[in-house]
Design an enzyme around this catalytic site. Structure first.
Site, PDB file in Angstrom:
ATOM      1  N   GLU A  64      44.971  54.767  42.271  1.00 47.56           N
ATOM      2  CA  GLU A  64      44.616  56.186  42.231  1.00 47.56           C
ATOM      3  C   GLU A  64      44.101  56.667  43.587  1.00 47.56           C
ATOM      4  O   GLU A  64      44.420  57.780  44.027  1.00 47.56           O
ATOM      5  CB  GLU A  64      43.540  56.429  41.156  1.00 47.56           C
ATOM      6  CG  GLU A  64      43.949  55.986  39.756  1.00 47.56           C
ATOM      7  CD  GLU A  64      43.487  54.579  39.417  1.00 47.56           C
ATOM      8  OE1 GLU A  64      42.977  54.388  38.294  1.00 47.56           O
ATOM      9  OE2 GLU A  64      43.619  53.670  40.272  1.00 47.56           O
ATOM     10  N   CYS A 107      37.200  54.391  40.167  1.00 47.85           N
ATOM     11  CA  CYS A 107      38.266  55.381  40.343  1.00 47.85           C
ATOM     12  C   CYS A 107      38.044  56.610  39.473  1.00 47.85           C
ATOM     13  O   CYS A 107      38.400  57.731  39.866  1.00 47.85           O
ATOM     14  CB  CYS A 107      39.615  54.759  40.010  1.00 47.85           C
ATOM     15  SG  CYS A 107      40.141  53.512  41.202  1.00 47.85           S
ATOM     16  N   ALA A 114      64.461  22.370  34.112  1.00 45.48           N
ATOM     17  CA  ALA A 114      65.904  22.362  34.335  1.00 45.48           C
ATOM     18  C   ALA A 114      66.490  21.192  33.572  1.00 45.48           C
ATOM     19  O   ALA A 114      65.909  20.104  33.540  1.00 45.48           O
ATOM     20  CB  ALA A 114      66.216  22.231  35.824  1.00 45.48           C
ATOM     21  N   TRP A 168      67.916  16.870  41.796  1.00 44.76           N
ATOM     22  CA  TRP A 168      68.271  18.273  41.584  1.00 44.76           C
ATOM     23  C   TRP A 168      69.367  18.408  40.534  1.00 44.76           C
ATOM     24  O   TRP A 168      70.473  17.887  40.694  1.00 44.76           O
ATOM     25  CB  TRP A 168      68.705  18.924  42.896  1.00 44.76           C
ATOM     26  CG  TRP A 168      67.624  18.916  43.926  1.00 44.76           C
ATOM     27  CD1 TRP A 168      67.623  18.271  45.125  1.00 44.76           C
ATOM     28  CD2 TRP A 168      66.359  19.580  43.842  1.00 44.76           C
ATOM     29  NE1 TRP A 168      66.446  18.484  45.802  1.00 44.76           N
ATOM     30  CE2 TRP A 168      65.652  19.283  45.030  1.00 44.76           C
ATOM     31  CE3 TRP A 168      65.747  20.390  42.882  1.00 44.76           C
ATOM     32  CZ2 TRP A 168      64.371  19.765  45.281  1.00 44.76           C
ATOM     33  CZ3 TRP A 168      64.475  20.873  43.128  1.00 44.76           C
ATOM     34  CH2 TRP A 168      63.799  20.560  44.310  1.00 44.76           C
TER      35      TRP A 168
END
Length: 337
Positions: free
Chosen positions: A54, A92, A162, A181
């Protein structure tokens, strides 16, 4: 889509610019719109200790030549209730009153016990019209980490692994102390992007001993996550990569079977989100007690191992949130209902 929804959507877009950098604060964007539907200023919160959304929207509007007279006829939009307390920055809500706004549109209320409706009340007591609940579901989703942390007293939990096309997460044995991998470089880059947007990453002792991972976001620009190591026997020595100074590391002398205790420690350390990236045993521990929020399942195209460690299995009430193809790999993101 109404005008209020359109400008709230813009707040959400702006807020996402702070993803991964606002901890422990929430993601917030703000837009100031004139009575003629002209955007006078906009801003977002970038980092804890820096001005809130804000304030940045007001500064942007003032830089553009607008002042209190324009603000009195304008509407300030913000996706999260303005704060009403003094922390690292002034409240704020008080600033909004001082600048002369007469109407504020809020996406959703702030669950933090220091705010929790107090910001809206302060605005209303000053005679400002406050509209709430605009795109509320979308606003809640954006700050799912912040909301989970304050409402459930635990971090938002993202499971990630994975697996090969035939359902294995790792080979039965390995000759080298490094990761094997399963997926391609595109999947790995997205995985590192995920690390850069979340607060912490958690693995067990076996993952550290077998792979000696860094657990950093080397393939993406951003902050490295806090590394949480479950080390019930205190066997991880300073020689492992997770103990270097690339990121903060917290060792917990407990096993993955103590999920409630793990959450207690993460909450004490103000960790709002965590990626569970350990082996099957660690990930399955969170699945079995139904304490997870999202799951990222990266699926490679190769069989690779033929035998080895089976991938985790989700169970319970969940659905597929999205599906993404990364060249030859497939990423499925699940949401726990």
């Amino acid at each position: 889509m109404t005008n209020d929804e359109k400008y709230m959507q813009r707040c959400l877009q702006l807020a996402q610019n702070g993803l991964g950098t606002t901890y422990p604060n929430p993601l917030v964007g703000s837009v100031i719109v004139s009575e003629n539907h002209e955007i006078l200023g906009e801003g977002w919160h970038l980092k804890s200790g820096q001005p809130h959304a804000e304030v940045n929207a007001v500064l942007d509007a003032e830089k553009n030549g607008y002042d209190g007279d324009a603000f009195a006829k304008a509407v300030l939009y913000v996706n999260l209730e303005p704060c009403s307390h003094t922390g690292k920055t002034p409240p704020c809500a008080s600033m909004i009153v001082q600048k002369g706004f007469k109407k504020v549109v809020v996406g959703t209320l702030d669950p933090h016990d220091k705010v929790a409706g107090k910001g809206v009340a302060l605005l209303q007591e000053a005679g400002i019209e406050v509209v709430t609940g605009i795109l509320e579901n979308e606003c809640n989703e954006l700050n799912k980490r912040f909301f989970t942390f304050h409402r459930k007293k635990r971090p938002y939990v993202i499971l990630k692994w994975a697996e090969t096309s035939d359902g294995f997460i790792a080979p039965e044995t390995k000759d080298e102390q490094k990761p094997v991998w399963i997926t391609n470089k595109h999947s790995r880059q997205l995985s590192h992007k995920l690390r850069a947007t979340e607060n912490a990453i958690l693995v067990g002792t076996k993952t550290v001993a077998d792979d000696n991972p860094s657990l950093t976001c080397r393939d993406w620009s951003g902050n490295n996550p806090i590394r949480i190591i479950l080390d019930s026997r205190n066997s991880i020595t300073p020689n492992y990569k997770v103990m270097n100074d690339a990121a903060l590391t917290i060792k917990l002398e407990m096993s993955s079977s103590n999920v409630d205790k793990i959450f207690e420690e993460l909450y004490k350390n103000n960790i709002q989100s965590v990626i569970i990236e350990g082996g099957t045993t660690t990930i399955q521990s969170f699945i079995d007690v139904d304490l997870w929020d999202e799951a990222y399942q990266f699926m490679g195209t190769k069989t690779l191992f033929h035998k080895g460690l089976k991938a985790p299995k989700l169970k319970g009430n969940f659905n597929i949130k999205s599906r993404l193809t990364l060249k030859n790999d497939v990423l499925k993101i699940y949401k726990n209902k």
